[in-house]
Design a protein around this motif. Sequence first.
Motif, PDB file in Angstrom:
ATOM      1  N   GLY A  32       0.894  -1.210  -0.100  1.00  0.00           N
ATOM      2  CA  GLY A  32      -0.003  -0.111  -0.029  1.00  0.00           C
ATOM      3  C   GLY A  32       0.841   1.152   0.099  1.00  0.00           C
ATOM      4  O   GLY A  32       2.156   1.147  -0.199  1.00  0.00           O
ATOM      5  N   SER A  33       0.242   2.413   0.315  1.00  0.00           N
ATOM      6  CA  SER A  33       0.788   3.662   0.353  1.00  0.00           C
ATOM      7  C   SER A  33       1.986   3.930   1.065  1.00  0.00           C
ATOM      8  O   SER A  33       1.982   3.354   2.294  1.00  0.00           O
ATOM      9  CB  SER A  33      -0.332   4.709   0.439  1.00  0.00           C
ATOM     10  OG  SER A  33       0.155   5.913   0.564  1.00  0.00           O
ATOM     11  N   ARG A  34       2.947   4.743   0.720  1.00  0.00           N
ATOM     12  CA  ARG A  34       3.871   5.194   1.537  1.00  0.00           C
ATOM     13  C   ARG A  34       3.366   6.243   2.493  1.00  0.00           C
ATOM     14  O   ARG A  34       4.203   6.791   3.407  1.00  0.00           O
ATOM     15  CB  ARG A  34       5.293   5.788   0.709  1.00  0.00           C
ATOM     16  CG  ARG A  34       5.919   4.689   0.024  1.00  0.00           C
ATOM     17  CD  ARG A  34       7.123   5.088  -0.532  1.00  0.00           C
ATOM     18  NE  ARG A  34       7.971   4.097  -1.234  1.00  0.00           N
ATOM     19  CZ  ARG A  34       7.832   3.028  -1.980  1.00  0.00           C
ATOM     20  NH1 ARG A  34       6.743   3.148  -2.794  1.00  0.00           N
ATOM     21  NH2 ARG A  34       8.831   2.199  -2.571  1.00  0.00           N
TER      22      ARG A  34
ATOM     23  N   GLY B 292      -5.907   3.315   6.963  1.00  0.00           N
ATOM     24  CA  GLY B 292      -5.049   2.436   6.044  1.00  0.00           C
ATOM     25  C   GLY B 292      -3.956   1.696   6.848  1.00  0.00           C
ATOM     26  O   GLY B 292      -3.909   0.535   6.731  1.00  0.00           O
ATOM     27  N   LEU B 293      -3.400   2.421   7.851  1.00  0.00           N
ATOM     28  CA  LEU B 293      -2.479   1.666   8.716  1.00  0.00           C
ATOM     29  C   LEU B 293      -3.249   0.734   9.525  1.00  0.00           C
ATOM     30  O   LEU B 293      -2.490  -0.444   9.817  1.00  0.00           O
ATOM     31  CB  LEU B 293      -1.728   2.806   9.720  1.00  0.00           C
ATOM     32  CG  LEU B 293      -0.754   3.644   8.940  1.00  0.00           C
ATOM     33  CD1 LEU B 293      -0.272   4.858   9.653  1.00  0.00           C
ATOM     34  CD2 LEU B 293       0.472   2.921   8.509  1.00  0.00           C
TER      35      LEU B 293
ATOM     36  N   ILE C 293       2.470   1.658   4.807  1.00  0.00           N
ATOM     37  CA  ILE C 293       1.942   0.208   4.701  1.00  0.00           C
ATOM     38  C   ILE C 293       2.783  -0.648   4.950  1.00  0.00           C
ATOM     39  O   ILE C 293       2.331  -1.695   5.490  1.00  0.00           O
ATOM     40  CB  ILE C 293       0.937  -0.088   3.401  1.00  0.00           C
ATOM     41  CG1 ILE C 293      -0.349   1.484   3.588  1.00  0.00           C
ATOM     42  CG2 ILE C 293       0.056  -1.337   3.550  1.00  0.00           C
ATOM     43  CD1 ILE C 293      -1.052   1.368   4.717  1.00  0.00           C
ATOM     44  N   ASP C 294       3.898  -0.854   4.095  1.00  0.00           N
ATOM     45  CA  ASP C 294       4.793  -1.956   4.376  1.00  0.00           C
ATOM     46  C   ASP C 294       5.301  -2.396   5.481  1.00  0.00           C
ATOM     47  O   ASP C 294       5.208  -3.219   6.105  1.00  0.00           O
ATOM     48  CB  ASP C 294       5.902  -1.782   3.114  1.00  0.00           C
ATOM     49  CG  ASP C 294       5.496  -1.722   1.721  1.00  0.00           C
ATOM     50  OD1 ASP C 294       4.374  -1.782   1.243  1.00  0.00           O
ATOM     51  OD2 ASP C 294       6.358  -1.925   1.012  1.00  0.00           O
ATOM     52  N   ARG C 295       5.767  -1.089   6.230  1.00  0.00           N
ATOM     53  CA  ARG C 295       6.278  -1.300   7.642  1.00  0.00           C
ATOM     54  C   ARG C 295       5.138  -1.735   8.499  1.00  0.00           C
ATOM     55  O   ARG C 295       5.290  -2.722   9.512  1.00  0.00           O
ATOM     56  CB  ARG C 295       6.704   0.240   8.117  1.00  0.00           C
ATOM     57  CG  ARG C 295       7.331   0.061   9.419  1.00  0.00           C
ATOM     58  CD  ARG C 295       7.893   1.481  10.041  1.00  0.00           C
ATOM     59  NE  ARG C 295       8.270   1.492  11.521  1.00  0.00           N
ATOM     60  CZ  ARG C 295       9.480   0.944  11.620  1.00  0.00           C
ATOM     61  NH1 ARG C 295      10.552   0.761  10.842  1.00  0.00           N
ATOM     62  NH2 ARG C 295       9.919   1.004  13.066  1.00  0.00           N
ATOM     63  N   ALA C 296       3.821  -1.257   8.500  1.00  0.00           N
ATOM     64  CA  ALA C 296       2.768  -1.489   9.349  1.00  0.00           C
ATOM     65  C   ALA C 296       2.558  -3.100   9.388  1.00  0.00           C
ATOM     66  O   ALA C 296       2.294  -3.867  10.133  1.00  0.00           O
ATOM     67  CB  ALA C 296       1.588  -0.696   9.092  1.00  0.00           C
ATOM     68  N   ALA C 297       2.537  -3.533   8.144  1.00  0.00           N
ATOM     69  CA  ALA C 297       2.305  -5.050   7.870  1.00  0.00           C
ATOM     70  C   ALA C 297       3.354  -5.885   8.321  1.00  0.00           C
ATOM     71  O   ALA C 297       2.946  -6.968   8.884  1.00  0.00           O
ATOM     72  CB  ALA C 297       2.180  -5.132   6.328  1.00  0.00           C
ATOM     73  N   HIS C 298       4.514  -5.480   7.866  1.00  0.00           N
ATOM     74  CA  HIS C 298       5.763  -6.312   8.502  1.00  0.00           C
ATOM     75  C   HIS C 298       5.682  -6.355  10.077  1.00  0.00           C
ATOM     76  O   HIS C 298       5.714  -7.455  10.662  1.00  0.00           O
ATOM     77  CB  HIS C 298       7.096  -5.672   8.210  1.00  0.00           C
ATOM     78  CG  HIS C 298       7.463  -5.670   6.807  1.00  0.00           C
ATOM     79  ND1 HIS C 298       7.535  -7.098   6.221  1.00  0.00           N
ATOM     80  CD2 HIS C 298       8.014  -5.050   5.600  1.00  0.00           C
ATOM     81  CE1 HIS C 298       7.769  -6.851   4.908  1.00  0.00           C
ATOM     82  NE2 HIS C 298       8.299  -5.527   4.422  1.00  0.00           N
TER      83      HIS C 298
ATOM     84  N   HIS D 271      14.721   2.450   8.690  1.00  0.00           N
ATOM     85  CA  HIS D 271      14.141   0.923   8.886  1.00  0.00           C
ATOM     86  C   HIS D 271      15.139  -0.034   9.400  1.00  0.00           C
ATOM     87  O   HIS D 271      14.647  -1.118   9.064  1.00  0.00           O
ATOM     88  CB  HIS D 271      13.573   0.477   7.715  1.00  0.00           C
ATOM     89  CG  HIS D 271      12.060   1.292   7.442  1.00  0.00           C
ATOM     90  ND1 HIS D 271      11.216   0.949   6.373  1.00  0.00           N
ATOM     91  CD2 HIS D 271      11.295   2.231   8.195  1.00  0.00           C
ATOM     92  CE1 HIS D 271       9.998   1.468   6.507  1.00  0.00           C
ATOM     93  NE2 HIS D 271      10.114   2.362   7.616  1.00  0.00           N
ATOM     94  N   ARG D 272      16.138   0.567   9.790  1.00  0.00           N
ATOM     95  CA  ARG D 272      17.313  -0.637  10.205  1.00  0.00           C
ATOM     96  C   ARG D 272      16.632  -1.404  11.183  1.00  0.00           C
ATOM     97  O   ARG D 272      16.884  -2.589  11.383  1.00  0.00           O
ATOM     98  CB  ARG D 272      18.510   0.160  10.578  1.00  0.00           C
ATOM     99  CG  ARG D 272      19.363  -0.808  11.179  1.00  0.00           C
ATOM    100  CD  ARG D 272      20.992   0.017  11.338  1.00  0.00           C
ATOM    101  NE  ARG D 272      21.562   0.612   9.994  1.00  0.00           N
ATOM    102  CZ  ARG D 272      22.151  -0.028   9.208  1.00  0.00           C
ATOM    103  NH1 ARG D 272      22.501  -1.424   9.371  1.00  0.00           N
ATOM    104  NH2 ARG D 272      22.607   0.355   8.077  1.00  0.00           N
TER     105      ARG D 272
END
Length: 382
Positions: free
Chosen positions: A118-120, A126-127, A152-157, A183-184
């Motif tokens: 999803g969106s950045r 959405g989150l 979205i990517d970070r939230a999903a991970h 994102h380290r």
Amino acid sequence: MDAVTASLALRHTPGLGPRTWKRLLAAYGSAQAAVEDWRHWAERRLTSAAVAQSFGAATWREAVHTEMQAARRLSARIVLWSDEVYPPLLRAIADPPILLYVLGRGELLGGPCVAVVGSRRPSRYGLDMAQSIARDLARAGVCVVSGLAVGIDRAAHLSALAEVGSSCAVLGTGMDLVYPAKHRDLWQRLAQDGVLVTEFAPGTRPEGRNFPYRNRIISGMSLGVVVIEAALRSGTAVTAALALTQGREVFVVPGPVTADTFHGSHQLLRDGATLVQSGADVLRELAAPLRRYAGDLPVRTPEPGAVSPSPAPSSASPPPVFPSEDARTVWQCLHPEEPRHVDAVAQTLGWDAGRVSAALLLLEMEGLVRQTPGMYYTALRG
């Protein structure tokens, strides 16, 4: 020539791309076998004569040497197209990577995977949806795949990493780079509790042209792609389009019609994507392929000294038909009136939580168990 060198030689030969690699690998079964027979490629109509001659001239040698030297400095594993642990769905696409650099729990690549993208620049809604759906999928034993991007990517991970299915990040860079740099923390958690994957050589920078290649891996290794929030002409929309060309299911979470970040989502719905509102919706839509994965789990008896499963509820009705032997064993540990926690079932049987969760998912799809809040289950009759 060893298998890794052969794979890299194919990748660095001018005129050879993923679709041609696929033809060669499918024809010969491995990169080693393909390179040993390069003189017959043109005769077998696998490549042009010019490409075969280019390979024979070893124009790839310096690039292969450079990448091999860099790869030796990594702690990542190299997984080849012909390796058993290579993601099976990804191997079948028209343009698969010839090899993958893998860091973390490589066994996750062989289980069921679903992409959540999803969106950045997502909305709070959405989150929240990304976290909820990723958690539900991973709790059911599904590995959640995304691209390590912000939003979205970070939230999903993060949501999936806390559950048994865990998470996979597909990178658009080399394995030696963390992008985005902030994102380290997530990168390190994925390396320990999830898995990181890239096809790019060490040192590859985050150039825009890399990300469509990354996106085809995200969709290619997944049973389906869940689009949480996507604008028109966004990277998320590109991933969804790739998923459709690969024959994958595309699921879309609807949003406000006035929000620009959902215009791409709504266009996907108009084009025939499946509307979903929860992880349970996605699991129901993917019931058949998930059942095949769970059916492949090995049957194992309880460890010596384990508590014997409680007897199945008695009834005059015909006995239920179970989707797998694991499902039968787990169902026999449950009671119709006293909910049992998934961890208690796992302890009783001496199984890991992922195996129990996969069996419970099948039972829930068949209407043989009911889940109550807190991951407690009761037995039902089918």
